[in-house]
Design a protein around this motif. Sequence first.
Motif, PDB file in Angstrom:
ATOM      1  N   GLN A   4       0.972  -0.916   0.460  1.00  0.00           N
ATOM      2  CA  GLN A   4       0.059   0.062  -0.251  1.00  0.00           C
ATOM      3  C   GLN A   4       1.006   0.764   0.053  1.00  0.00           C
ATOM      4  O   GLN A   4       0.813   2.793  -0.701  1.00  0.00           O
ATOM      5  CB  GLN A   4      -0.863   0.182   1.008  1.00  0.00           C
ATOM      6  CG  GLN A   4      -1.830   0.898   1.032  1.00  0.00           C
ATOM      7  CD  GLN A   4      -3.057   1.244  -0.227  1.00  0.00           C
ATOM      8  OE1 GLN A   4      -3.353   0.093  -0.342  1.00  0.00           O
ATOM      9  NE2 GLN A   4      -3.182   2.326  -0.808  1.00  0.00           N
ATOM     10  N   LYS A   5       2.132   1.144   0.264  1.00  0.00           N
ATOM     11  CA  LYS A   5       3.390   2.150   0.524  1.00  0.00           C
ATOM     12  C   LYS A   5       3.260   2.442  -1.028  1.00  0.00           C
ATOM     13  O   LYS A   5       3.403   4.077  -0.832  1.00  0.00           O
ATOM     14  CB  LYS A   5       4.075   1.822   1.623  1.00  0.00           C
ATOM     15  CG  LYS A   5       5.339   3.185   1.786  1.00  0.00           C
ATOM     16  CD  LYS A   5       6.759   2.833   2.783  1.00  0.00           C
ATOM     17  CE  LYS A   5       6.861   4.319   2.781  1.00  0.00           C
ATOM     18  NZ  LYS A   5       8.322   3.722   3.500  1.00  0.00           N
ATOM     19  N   LEU A  10       3.453   6.498  -5.535  1.00  0.00           N
ATOM     20  CA  LEU A  10       3.101   5.660  -6.653  1.00  0.00           C
ATOM     21  C   LEU A  10       2.528   6.948  -7.217  1.00  0.00           C
ATOM     22  O   LEU A  10       2.347   8.343  -8.249  1.00  0.00           O
ATOM     23  CB  LEU A  10       2.802   4.640  -7.279  1.00  0.00           C
ATOM     24  CG  LEU A  10       2.951   4.755  -8.806  1.00  0.00           C
ATOM     25  CD1 LEU A  10       4.137   4.982  -9.404  1.00  0.00           C
ATOM     26  CD2 LEU A  10       2.696   2.718  -9.146  1.00  0.00           C
ATOM     27  N   THR A  11       1.290   7.244  -6.804  1.00  0.00           N
ATOM     28  CA  THR A  11      -0.242   8.126  -6.810  1.00  0.00           C
ATOM     29  C   THR A  11       0.619   9.086  -6.845  1.00  0.00           C
ATOM     30  O   THR A  11       0.448  10.115  -7.654  1.00  0.00           O
ATOM     31  CB  THR A  11      -1.462   6.895  -5.768  1.00  0.00           C
ATOM     32  OG1 THR A  11      -1.608   5.984  -5.881  1.00  0.00           O
ATOM     33  CG2 THR A  11      -2.454   7.981  -6.253  1.00  0.00           C
ATOM     34  N   VAL A  14       2.414  10.289  -9.359  1.00  0.00           N
ATOM     35  CA  VAL A  14       1.301  10.518 -10.733  1.00  0.00           C
ATOM     36  C   VAL A  14       0.371  11.933 -10.953  1.00  0.00           C
ATOM     37  O   VAL A  14       0.359  12.327 -11.572  1.00  0.00           O
ATOM     38  CB  VAL A  14       0.314   9.109 -11.062  1.00  0.00           C
ATOM     39  CG1 VAL A  14      -0.358   9.519 -12.292  1.00  0.00           C
ATOM     40  CG2 VAL A  14       2.149   7.953 -11.559  1.00  0.00           C
ATOM     41  N   ILE A  15       0.568  11.300  -9.813  1.00  0.00           N
ATOM     42  CA  ILE A  15      -0.919  13.120  -9.621  1.00  0.00           C
ATOM     43  C   ILE A  15      -0.075  14.398 -10.004  1.00  0.00           C
ATOM     44  O   ILE A  15      -0.387  15.120 -10.633  1.00  0.00           O
ATOM     45  CB  ILE A  15      -1.334  13.310  -8.358  1.00  0.00           C
ATOM     46  CG1 ILE A  15      -2.748  11.799  -8.705  1.00  0.00           C
ATOM     47  CG2 ILE A  15      -1.737  14.629  -8.100  1.00  0.00           C
ATOM     48  CD1 ILE A  15      -3.477  11.912  -7.539  1.00  0.00           C
ATOM     49  N   GLY A  16       1.019  14.613  -8.883  1.00  0.00           N
ATOM     50  CA  GLY A  16       2.177  15.031  -9.082  1.00  0.00           C
ATOM     51  C   GLY A  16       2.440  15.675 -11.087  1.00  0.00           C
ATOM     52  O   GLY A  16       2.868  16.867 -11.247  1.00  0.00           O
ATOM     53  N   SER A  17       3.083  14.247 -11.460  1.00  0.00           N
ATOM     54  CA  SER A  17       2.779  14.951 -13.049  1.00  0.00           C
ATOM     55  C   SER A  17       2.341  15.518 -13.447  1.00  0.00           C
ATOM     56  O   SER A  17       2.537  16.803 -14.458  1.00  0.00           O
ATOM     57  CB  SER A  17       3.163  13.117 -13.111  1.00  0.00           C
ATOM     58  OG  SER A  17       4.466  12.720 -12.712  1.00  0.00           O
ATOM     59  N   ALA A  18       0.783  14.943 -13.670  1.00  0.00           N
ATOM     60  CA  ALA A  18      -0.627  15.649 -14.435  1.00  0.00           C
ATOM     61  C   ALA A  18      -0.019  17.042 -13.426  1.00  0.00           C
ATOM     62  O   ALA A  18      -0.595  18.110 -13.810  1.00  0.00           O
ATOM     63  CB  ALA A  18      -1.465  15.100 -13.598  1.00  0.00           C
ATOM     64  N   ILE A  19      -0.586  17.365 -12.207  1.00  0.00           N
ATOM     65  CA  ILE A  19      -0.424  18.990 -11.990  1.00  0.00           C
ATOM     66  C   ILE A  19       0.653  19.278 -12.698  1.00  0.00           C
ATOM     67  O   ILE A  19       0.280  20.732 -13.250  1.00  0.00           O
ATOM     68  CB  ILE A  19      -0.608  19.017 -10.787  1.00  0.00           C
ATOM     69  CG1 ILE A  19      -1.582  18.353 -10.200  1.00  0.00           C
ATOM     70  CG2 ILE A  19      -0.158  20.193 -10.112  1.00  0.00           C
ATOM     71  CD1 ILE A  19      -1.617  18.224  -8.960  1.00  0.00           C
ATOM     72  N   GLU A  20       1.691  18.863 -12.833  1.00  0.00           N
ATOM     73  CA  GLU A  20       3.229  19.440 -12.924  1.00  0.00           C
ATOM     74  C   GLU A  20       3.383  20.176 -14.767  1.00  0.00           C
ATOM     75  O   GLU A  20       2.924  21.362 -15.197  1.00  0.00           O
ATOM     76  CB  GLU A  20       4.463  19.049 -12.424  1.00  0.00           C
ATOM     77  CG  GLU A  20       5.650  19.389 -13.632  1.00  0.00           C
ATOM     78  CD  GLU A  20       5.780  21.173 -12.682  1.00  0.00           C
ATOM     79  OE1 GLU A  20       6.713  21.604 -13.667  1.00  0.00           O
ATOM     80  OE2 GLU A  20       5.874  21.056 -11.601  1.00  0.00           O
ATOM     81  N   LEU A  42       6.319  11.690 -17.007  1.00  0.00           N
ATOM     82  CA  LEU A  42       6.631  10.349 -16.294  1.00  0.00           C
ATOM     83  C   LEU A  42       7.845   9.986 -16.441  1.00  0.00           C
ATOM     84  O   LEU A  42       8.652   9.093 -15.864  1.00  0.00           O
ATOM     85  CB  LEU A  42       5.538   9.771 -17.262  1.00  0.00           C
ATOM     86  CG  LEU A  42       3.819   9.451 -16.538  1.00  0.00           C
ATOM     87  CD1 LEU A  42       3.130   9.031 -17.246  1.00  0.00           C
ATOM     88  CD2 LEU A  42       3.929   9.939 -14.526  1.00  0.00           C
ATOM     89  N   LYS A  43       8.265  10.347 -18.384  1.00  0.00           N
ATOM     90  CA  LYS A  43      10.118   9.567 -18.019  1.00  0.00           C
ATOM     91  C   LYS A  43      11.143   9.810 -17.166  1.00  0.00           C
ATOM     92  O   LYS A  43      11.948   9.560 -16.821  1.00  0.00           O
ATOM     93  CB  LYS A  43      10.556   9.395 -19.808  1.00  0.00           C
ATOM     94  CG  LYS A  43       9.283   8.905 -20.932  1.00  0.00           C
ATOM     95  CD  LYS A  43      10.367   9.189 -22.388  1.00  0.00           C
ATOM     96  CE  LYS A  43       9.370   8.326 -23.372  1.00  0.00           C
ATOM     97  NZ  LYS A  43       9.198   8.415 -24.338  1.00  0.00           N
ATOM     98  N   HIS A  44      10.345  11.727 -17.073  1.00  0.00           N
ATOM     99  CA  HIS A  44      11.519  12.359 -16.889  1.00  0.00           C
ATOM    100  C   HIS A  44      12.002  12.035 -14.770  1.00  0.00           C
ATOM    101  O   HIS A  44      12.997  11.594 -14.125  1.00  0.00           O
ATOM    102  CB  HIS A  44      10.943  13.820 -16.399  1.00  0.00           C
ATOM    103  CG  HIS A  44      12.207  15.205 -15.975  1.00  0.00           C
ATOM    104  ND1 HIS A  44      13.032  15.460 -16.148  1.00  0.00           N
ATOM    105  CD2 HIS A  44      11.768  15.034 -14.536  1.00  0.00           C
ATOM    106  CE1 HIS A  44      13.808  15.920 -14.774  1.00  0.00           C
ATOM    107  NE2 HIS A  44      12.458  16.269 -14.230  1.00  0.00           N
ATOM    108  N   ARG A  45      10.494  11.544 -14.125  1.00  0.00           N
ATOM    109  CA  ARG A  45      10.665  10.898 -13.324  1.00  0.00           C
ATOM    110  C   ARG A  45      10.866   9.378 -12.674  1.00  0.00           C
ATOM    111  O   ARG A  45      10.653   8.935 -12.035  1.00  0.00           O
ATOM    112  CB  ARG A  45       8.912  11.118 -12.170  1.00  0.00           C
ATOM    113  CG  ARG A  45       9.235  12.369 -12.086  1.00  0.00           C
ATOM    114  CD  ARG A  45       7.093  12.670 -12.370  1.00  0.00           C
ATOM    115  NE  ARG A  45       6.892  14.270 -12.013  1.00  0.00           N
ATOM    116  CZ  ARG A  45       6.686  14.775 -10.595  1.00  0.00           C
ATOM    117  NH1 ARG A  45       5.903  14.242  -9.556  1.00  0.00           N
ATOM    118  NH2 ARG A  45       6.110  16.260 -10.863  1.00  0.00           N
TER     119      ARG A  45
END
Length: 60
Positions: A4-5, A10-11, A14-20, A42-45
Amino acid sequence: MITQKYLDELTYEVIGSAIEVHKFMGRGLLESVYHQCLVEELKHRNINFITEMKVPVIYK
């Protein structure tokens, strides 16, 4: 084993990527533009992903 951690982290990424992407590109662009930018973010991260998967659909 996926914990779960791991899923929570990961969540968050991914959400941070979309916000960025949204912060950088702004609003009002085509979905395809955001898609390509999100792929790059996502590739950058170093997040592994698959894009544009074919999903079989049965209609009627």
